[in-house]
Write a protein that holds these residues in place. Sequence first.
Motif, PDB file in Angstrom:
ATOM      1  N   ILE A 230      -7.309 -15.382 -46.716  1.00 27.16           N
ATOM      2  CA  ILE A 230      -7.467 -14.091 -46.050  1.00 27.16           C
ATOM      3  C   ILE A 230      -8.879 -13.562 -46.314  1.00 27.16           C
ATOM      4  O   ILE A 230      -9.291 -13.427 -47.469  1.00 27.16           O
ATOM      5  N   PRO A 231      -9.651 -13.266 -45.272  1.00 23.92           N
ATOM      6  CA  PRO A 231     -11.007 -12.766 -45.485  1.00 23.92           C
ATOM      7  C   PRO A 231     -11.002 -11.298 -45.865  1.00 23.92           C
ATOM      8  O   PRO A 231      -9.986 -10.597 -45.751  1.00 23.92           O
ATOM      9  N   SER A 232     -12.148 -10.812 -46.309  1.00 25.55           N
ATOM     10  CA  SER A 232     -12.285  -9.382 -46.577  1.00 25.55           C
ATOM     11  C   SER A 232     -12.318  -8.626 -45.261  1.00 25.55           C
ATOM     12  O   SER A 232     -12.653  -9.176 -44.208  1.00 25.55           O
ATOM     13  N   GLY A 233     -11.989  -7.358 -45.313  1.00 29.00           N
ATOM     14  CA  GLY A 233     -11.952  -6.562 -44.091  1.00 29.00           C
ATOM     15  C   GLY A 233     -10.524  -6.360 -43.612  1.00 29.00           C
ATOM     16  O   GLY A 233      -9.571  -6.910 -44.178  1.00 29.00           O
ATOM     17  N   GLY A 234     -10.363  -5.609 -42.539  1.00 27.45           N
ATOM     18  CA  GLY A 234      -9.040  -5.303 -42.031  1.00 27.45           C
ATOM     19  C   GLY A 234      -8.480  -6.421 -41.177  1.00 27.45           C
ATOM     20  O   GLY A 234      -9.196  -7.304 -40.708  1.00 27.45           O
TER      21      GLY A 234
END
Length: 283
Positions: A230-234
């Motif tokens: 899961i990447p950073s950010g929304g």
Amino acid sequence: MPDYGHDLQFGVILLPETASPDTVTRLAEAADTAGLDLLSVPDHPYRPDLLDAWTVLSVVAARTERVRVFPNVANLPLRPPAVLARSVASLDLLSGGRTELALGAGAYWDDIAAQGGPRYTPGEAFAALTEAIDVVRALWTPGPPVHGAHHRLTGTPPGPFPAHRMEIWLGALGPRMLRLIGRTADGWLPSMTRIPPDRLPAANALIDEAARKAGRSPGEIRRLYNLPGIPSGGTGEWAVQLAGLTLTHGVSAFLLSVDSADAVRLFAREVAPRVRELVTSRR
């Protein structure tokens, strides 16, 4: 590069650690309940810290109802293709058509050789993979004999036959491998960590050119993508990025590496629906 128009599919990569064998089955059940399409496990038969991939996939298939399972990717140097073909077809029959096959030419040659496997040169690995595809398809179809330098079929009967039309996806990177995908494979399965998005256009171009030269449409070849986590950010921003990979580079199946049920549910219930919505609106 174009959107090849394939249906969108979402799935997970689970690491079947020997130290916690119940984790992989628990996460598999979560993926199935959440409605994901695909479930994969890496195949490293030389690593004692990981459970055997085909044993895991068999147990997972028995404990789920709809998710399709496959190795990410099957280790050909340690899994003879004739035996692999029969194993895959058997699991497909037992699971009601919920098994797929992704193949790799091999890596970590010291570990493979330490377990009695071959130590191929790049040219030998390419030839062995090419022959293996012919062997697998000949046992599923049935097809003609195979007389290769590394793999041969000289009269063994075909079967069992898969419950559905089984595709062969290749986890391959080099130009020669990409051209092989264009000529013969049903899908390409790279990892983002090895082929980042900015390298997809050049790789897709090699696949597409080889497909056309072989008399195939590039759209016949599904493009899958292994995501590291899961990447950073929304989640909204992430969904936009994934939709962009579909619309710009033709990626239509995303496999996320996960280690928790929360990550499974986030991907299945928040990200995947938004990606589908964005792609559908653009198409």
